[in-house]
Write a protein that holds these residues in place. Structure first.
Motif, PDB file in Angstrom:
ATOM      1  N   ALA A 168      30.014  36.839  43.997  1.00 15.51           N
ATOM      2  CA  ALA A 168      29.283  35.625  44.374  1.00 15.51           C
ATOM      3  C   ALA A 168      29.964  34.361  43.846  1.00 15.51           C
ATOM      4  CB  ALA A 168      27.847  35.691  43.862  1.00 15.51           C
ATOM      5  N   ALA A 169      30.630  34.464  42.694  1.00 18.22           N
ATOM      6  CA  ALA A 169      31.282  33.292  42.114  1.00 18.22           C
ATOM      7  C   ALA A 169      32.804  33.356  42.211  1.00 18.22           C
ATOM      8  CB  ALA A 169      30.874  33.146  40.639  1.00 18.22           C
ATOM      9  N   LEU A 170      33.333  34.328  42.973  1.00 14.12           N
ATOM     10  CA  LEU A 170      34.772  34.534  43.006  1.00 14.12           C
ATOM     11  C   LEU A 170      35.392  34.000  44.289  1.00 14.12           C
ATOM     12  CD1 LEU A 170      35.074  38.199  41.640  1.00 14.12           C
ATOM     13  CD2 LEU A 170      34.879  36.048  40.373  1.00 14.12           C
ATOM     14  N   THR A 171      36.657  33.607  44.181  1.00 18.18           N
ATOM     15  CA  THR A 171      37.409  33.236  45.369  1.00 18.18           C
ATOM     16  C   THR A 171      37.908  34.511  46.052  1.00 18.18           C
ATOM     17  OG1 THR A 171      39.484  33.098  44.150  1.00 18.18           O
ATOM     18  CG2 THR A 171      38.167  31.089  44.303  1.00 18.18           C
ATOM     19  N   GLU A 172      38.441  34.366  47.257  1.00 22.72           N
ATOM     20  CA  GLU A 172      38.897  35.530  48.019  1.00 22.72           C
ATOM     21  C   GLU A 172      39.973  36.333  47.284  1.00 22.72           C
ATOM     22  OE1 GLU A 172      38.886  38.239  51.132  1.00 22.72           O
ATOM     23  OE2 GLU A 172      37.491  36.619  50.666  1.00 22.72           O
ATOM     24  N   PRO A 173      41.015  35.723  46.721  1.00 27.72           N
ATOM     25  CA  PRO A 173      42.020  36.528  45.990  1.00 27.72           C
ATOM     26  C   PRO A 173      41.430  37.255  44.787  1.00 27.72           C
ATOM     27  CG  PRO A 173      42.920  34.384  46.551  1.00 27.72           C
ATOM     28  CD  PRO A 173      41.454  34.316  46.838  1.00 27.72           C
ATOM     29  N   GLU A 174      40.500  36.600  44.060  1.00 30.97           N
ATOM     30  CA  GLU A 174      39.863  37.255  42.925  1.00 30.97           C
ATOM     31  C   GLU A 174      39.034  38.444  43.389  1.00 30.97           C
ATOM     32  OE1 GLU A 174      39.318  33.158  40.304  1.00 30.97           O
ATOM     33  OE2 GLU A 174      37.704  33.914  41.552  1.00 30.97           O
ATOM     34  N   ALA A 175      38.344  38.271  44.516  1.00 30.14           N
ATOM     35  CA  ALA A 175      37.550  39.368  45.070  1.00 30.14           C
ATOM     36  C   ALA A 175      38.437  40.540  45.457  1.00 30.14           C
ATOM     37  CB  ALA A 175      36.747  38.883  46.274  1.00 30.14           C
ATOM     38  N   GLN A 176      39.588  40.268  46.051  1.00 34.44           N
ATOM     39  CA  GLN A 176      40.506  41.339  46.440  1.00 34.44           C
ATOM     40  C   GLN A 176      41.025  42.093  45.219  1.00 34.44           C
ATOM     41  OE1 GLN A 176      41.031  42.467  49.465  1.00 34.44           O
ATOM     42  NE2 GLN A 176      39.725  40.883  50.371  1.00 34.44           N
ATOM     43  N   THR A 177      41.272  41.366  44.119  1.00 31.69           N
ATOM     44  CA  THR A 177      41.688  42.023  42.880  1.00 31.69           C
ATOM     45  C   THR A 177      40.584  42.953  42.383  1.00 31.69           C
ATOM     46  OG1 THR A 177      43.092  40.146  42.247  1.00 31.69           O
ATOM     47  CG2 THR A 177      42.393  41.635  40.482  1.00 31.69           C
ATOM     48  N   LEU A 178      39.342  42.472  42.439  1.00 29.22           N
ATOM     49  CA  LEU A 178      38.213  43.304  42.023  1.00 29.22           C
ATOM     50  C   LEU A 178      38.107  44.549  42.894  1.00 29.22           C
ATOM     51  CD1 LEU A 178      35.643  43.851  40.398  1.00 29.22           C
ATOM     52  CD2 LEU A 178      34.404  42.417  42.034  1.00 29.22           C
ATOM     53  N   PHE A 179      38.290  44.403  44.208  1.00 24.38           N
ATOM     54  CA  PHE A 179      38.197  45.563  45.102  1.00 24.38           C
ATOM     55  C   PHE A 179      39.238  46.619  44.729  1.00 24.38           C
ATOM     56  CE2 PHE A 179      36.697  42.507  48.671  1.00 24.38           C
ATOM     57  CZ  PHE A 179      35.477  42.373  48.033  1.00 24.38           C
ATOM     58  N   SER A 180      40.436  46.186  44.381  1.00 28.34           N
ATOM     59  CA  SER A 180      41.488  47.135  43.984  1.00 28.34           C
ATOM     60  C   SER A 180      41.073  47.918  42.743  1.00 28.34           C
ATOM     61  CB  SER A 180      42.797  46.389  43.724  1.00 28.34           C
ATOM     62  OG  SER A 180      43.275  45.778  44.905  1.00 28.34           O
ATOM     63  N   ILE A 181      40.455  47.223  41.783  1.00 27.26           N
ATOM     64  CA  ILE A 181      40.009  47.885  40.559  1.00 27.26           C
ATOM     65  C   ILE A 181      38.882  48.865  40.863  1.00 27.26           C
ATOM     66  CG2 ILE A 181      38.850  47.485  38.354  1.00 27.26           C
ATOM     67  CD1 ILE A 181      40.445  44.871  38.148  1.00 27.26           C
ATOM     68  N   VAL A 182      37.960  48.466  41.737  1.00 26.87           N
ATOM     69  CA  VAL A 182      36.854  49.363  42.096  1.00 26.87           C
ATOM     70  C   VAL A 182      37.387  50.622  42.755  1.00 26.87           C
ATOM     71  CG1 VAL A 182      34.836  49.625  43.593  1.00 26.87           C
ATOM     72  CG2 VAL A 182      35.136  47.532  42.260  1.00 26.87           C
ATOM     73  N   ARG A 183      38.389  50.472  43.611  1.00 32.07           N
ATOM     74  CA  ARG A 183      38.978  51.655  44.260  1.00 32.07           C
ATOM     75  C   ARG A 183      39.701  52.538  43.237  1.00 32.07           C
ATOM     76  NH1 ARG A 183      40.359  47.541  48.361  1.00 32.07           N
ATOM     77  NH2 ARG A 183      38.912  47.800  50.101  1.00 32.07           N
ATOM     78  N   GLN A 184      40.317  51.939  42.224  1.00 36.68           N
ATOM     79  CA  GLN A 184      40.941  52.725  41.157  1.00 36.68           C
ATOM     80  C   GLN A 184      39.884  53.531  40.402  1.00 36.68           C
ATOM     81  OE1 GLN A 184      43.147  50.062  38.638  1.00 36.68           O
ATOM     82  NE2 GLN A 184      44.376  49.257  40.332  1.00 36.68           N
ATOM     83  N   LEU A 185      38.759  52.895  40.105  1.00 38.90           N
ATOM     84  CA  LEU A 185      37.662  53.596  39.431  1.00 38.90           C
ATOM     85  C   LEU A 185      37.160  54.752  40.288  1.00 38.90           C
ATOM     86  CD1 LEU A 185      35.659  50.522  38.063  1.00 38.90           C
ATOM     87  CD2 LEU A 185      37.233  51.974  36.792  1.00 38.90           C
ATOM     88  N   GLN A 186      37.049  54.515  41.578  1.00 41.49           N
ATOM     89  CA  GLN A 186      36.608  55.562  42.499  1.00 41.49           C
ATOM     90  C   GLN A 186      37.555  56.757  42.454  1.00 41.49           C
ATOM     91  OE1 GLN A 186      37.022  54.579  46.627  1.00 41.49           O
ATOM     92  NE2 GLN A 186      35.477  56.059  47.297  1.00 41.49           N
ATOM     93  N   SER A 187      38.858  56.491  42.414  1.00 40.41           N
ATOM     94  CA  SER A 187      39.843  57.579  42.389  1.00 40.41           C
ATOM     95  C   SER A 187      39.750  58.401  41.107  1.00 40.41           C
ATOM     96  CB  SER A 187      41.262  57.003  42.540  1.00 40.41           C
ATOM     97  OG  SER A 187      41.636  56.263  41.387  1.00 40.41           O
ATOM     98  N   GLN A 188      39.127  57.825  40.062  1.00 42.86           N
ATOM     99  CA  GLN A 188      38.939  58.530  38.803  1.00 42.86           C
ATOM    100  C   GLN A 188      37.606  59.273  38.760  1.00 42.86           C
ATOM    101  OE1 GLN A 188      39.339  55.429  35.848  1.00 42.86           O
ATOM    102  NE2 GLN A 188      41.308  54.753  36.678  1.00 42.86           N
ATOM    103  N   GLY A 189      36.884  59.274  39.891  1.00 41.13           N
ATOM    104  CA  GLY A 189      35.614  59.969  39.967  1.00 41.13           C
ATOM    105  C   GLY A 189      34.423  59.155  39.530  1.00 41.13           C
ATOM    106  N   ILE A 190      34.646  57.859  39.224  1.00 39.44           N
ATOM    107  CA  ILE A 190      33.545  56.995  38.797  1.00 39.44           C
ATOM    108  C   ILE A 190      32.768  56.538  40.041  1.00 39.44           C
ATOM    109  CG2 ILE A 190      32.961  54.779  37.719  1.00 39.44           C
ATOM    110  CD1 ILE A 190      35.470  55.191  35.951  1.00 39.44           C
ATOM    111  N   ALA A 191      31.449  56.610  39.973  1.00 40.71           N
ATOM    112  CA  ALA A 191      30.601  56.170  41.075  1.00 40.71           C
ATOM    113  C   ALA A 191      30.243  54.701  40.889  1.00 40.71           C
ATOM    114  CB  ALA A 191      29.332  57.015  41.139  1.00 40.71           C
ATOM    115  N   VAL A 192      30.108  53.987  41.990  1.00 43.93           N
ATOM    116  CA  VAL A 192      29.815  52.553  41.952  1.00 43.93           C
ATOM    117  C   VAL A 192      28.649  52.261  42.894  1.00 43.93           C
ATOM    118  CG1 VAL A 192      30.689  50.220  42.386  1.00 43.93           C
ATOM    119  CG2 VAL A 192      32.222  51.977  41.436  1.00 43.93           C
TER     120      VAL A 192
END
Length: 503
Positions: free
Chosen positions: A169-193
């Motif tokens: 909600a408070a992030l710019t588009e590039p910051e949001a894309q960085t967050l999405f990459s991290i969330v996908r990394q967490l997913q690959s480690q079996g972490i649920a979001v």
């Protein structure tokens, strides 16, 4: 496969208000699960139950197939559950790294923690999101930087389940894309979001499953690949939204309402020149820290400028403070309604009238409760405010209705020029459509609007033209068919029309 988390028929009442009514949700390991619903649908209540902040009145929660009762956020953390709240809850007077490790310190009370090691580890985590020095005080950070610190806090926890409540909600588009990459990394480690968002594009780009709440009930739960965005929106609001953005109108060719020439503050922005015509909606885009908000605050005399000229309706003005800006019918709506936009613990009518006490008083001396109520009722109707009593605190309202109170406040002075900084941040899709219609109605009345937004579709759908800021300077301006997300991102990155193939 045994579900990581299963909620069965969860109900929660607050007095006569039924916040949740038999809500169920199943979350698998390594799944990114969208939780969607309008403001007031029950999303935050459900997440607070999972995090141990609230206890359900009835229903059952299972973790790894076994019944569990979570009595506090500390217990939730021990079970591997982390929650990033939409509202920022950092301690402003201590450093970033101390905020990041606060939950860790609470779990190890009485243990002496090595500060040098914690600073280094905190910086490593912070660098995954943005290069923010962790020795800085939180109060010196922008709103989007504070949001990134909140996310960094959660990343330091040993989570099996991470709940993200409107994380971009408070992030710019590039910051949001960085967050999405991290969330996908967490997913690959079996972490649920569990991913809570009002932004359909994010949900469809990131999530595999969606559960939709409306009025405290589960109305639909299905794999996202079986649904379209229009179908999700229809289930969210319980009806079809005929059009999100209003139709655009021909622009006036009369004398500009606002003419800014060579404006600068000597450090955050320089040589800013633009015009705003009656009935025009001008967008301002750019990355975090580019100077978007600072420019608006400088024009409205909320901060000091060192160079440049401002003309309002063809007349040069020298504004010493915001009161003079208001006197010239030019107002600013802050991006941060929690700390700078509203008095959350004060009544709704008091908030609406706070900008111009003279309008509701006898010669500026004695307040008239009758005038205050009449003004608040009229402006509340204008912005389609959904409320109980005008004497209720603003904190009792949903996020979308809080934003409408902030909008009603700036309209209380009958402005001719309005700067709106992130006007739909954290607002659901139905409230967004209503706010867009209100802005279109103001434009139709000849009010000039400047909209600052990190949502590129919002800028494109709402604005007549868009000025993009890069490192304190105007990198370009687009209108018509040239208003595309690709072109806006090029300009935001500092690539001008002359340097790139324009689309």
């Amino acid at each position: 496969m045994t579900a990581l988390l299963e909620l069965r028929n969860i109900s929660k009442n607050f007095g006569p208000v039924k916040a949740l009514q038999g809500v169920s949700l199943t979350l698998q390991p390594g799944e990114i699960h969208a939780l969607a619903g309008e403001n007031g649908a029950g999303k935050s209540t459900l997440m607070n139950i999972i995090d141990g902040i609230l206890r359900p009145d009835s229903g059952e929660m299972l973790l790894d197939g076994a019944p569990v009762t979570i009595r506090s956020p500390r217990e939730a953390q021990k079970l591997g559950i982390g929650l990033v709240h939409q509202e920022i809850a950092l301690c402003p007077d201590i450093s970033v790294y101390e905020n990041i490790w606060m939950a860790h310190a609470a779990r190890h009370a009485g243990v002496l923690l090595p500060h040098a090691e914690l600073r280094e580890k905190a910086q490593q985590v912070m660098n995954r999101l943005a290069p923010i020095p962790v020795t800085r005080k939180v109060r010196d950070l922008s709103l989007s930087e504070q949001q990134l610190v909140e996310i960094a806090k959660a990343l330091t926890l040993d989570c099996r389940l991470l709940i993200l409540d409107e994380p971009t909600a408070a992030l710019t588009e590039p910051e949001a894309q960085t967050l999405f990459s991290i969330v996908r990394q967490l997913q690959s480690q079996g972490i649920a979001v569990v991913y809570i968002s009002h932004r359909m594009a994010e949900i469809f780009a990131l999530c595999q499953h969606i559960t939709i709440l409306r009025d405290g009930r589960t109305v639909h739960s299905a794999p996202l690949q079986t649904m379209t965005q229009d179908e999700v929106i229809t289930r969210l609001v319980g009806r079809e939204l005929s059009q999100l953005y209003p139709d655009k109108r021909p622009l006036s060719t009369t004398t500009p309402l606002l003419d800014v020439r060579g404006l600068g503050d000597g450090k955050r922005f320089n040589n800013i020149s633009f015009q705003l015509r009656p009935g025009e909606i001008l967008g301002i885009g750019g990355l975090m820290g580019a100077g978007r908000s600072e420019i608006a605050q400088g024009v409205c005399a909320l901060t000091r400028i060192t160079q440049g000229d401002i003309c309002i309706k063809g007349q040069p003005v020298k504004l010493r403070d915001y009161a003079q800006s208001i006197a010239h019918r030019m107002v600013y709506l802050s991006e941060d309604r929690k700390d700078a936009g509203l008095f959350l613990d004060m009544p709704i009518d008091w908030n609406i009238s706070a900008l111009d006490i003279n309008a509701i008083s006898h010669h500026g001396l004695t307040l008239s409760p009758r005038r205050e109520r009449q003004q608040a009722e009229a402006l509340g109707q204008q912005v389609k405010l959904k409320k109980g009593k005008l004497s209720d605190p603003v904190s009792s309202l949903s996020g979308g209705n809080q934003q409408k109170v902030a909008l009603a406040r700036v309209l209380s002075v009958q402005p001719e020029i309005v700067f709106l900084d992130e006007p739909t941040r954290g607002v659901d899709v139905s409230a967004k459509a209503e706010i867009y219609q209100i802005l279109a109605q103001l434009a139709a009345q000849g009010v000039g609007l400047v909209v600052i937004s990190s949502e590129l579709p919002e800028l494109i759908g709402l604005c007549d033209r868009i000025m993009v800021i890069h490192e304190g300077h105007i990198s370009g301006e687009v209108s018509g068919d040239a208003m595309t997300e690709e072109n806006l991102m090029r300009l935001a990155a500092g690539i001008t029309q002359a340097e790139a193939t324009w689309h």
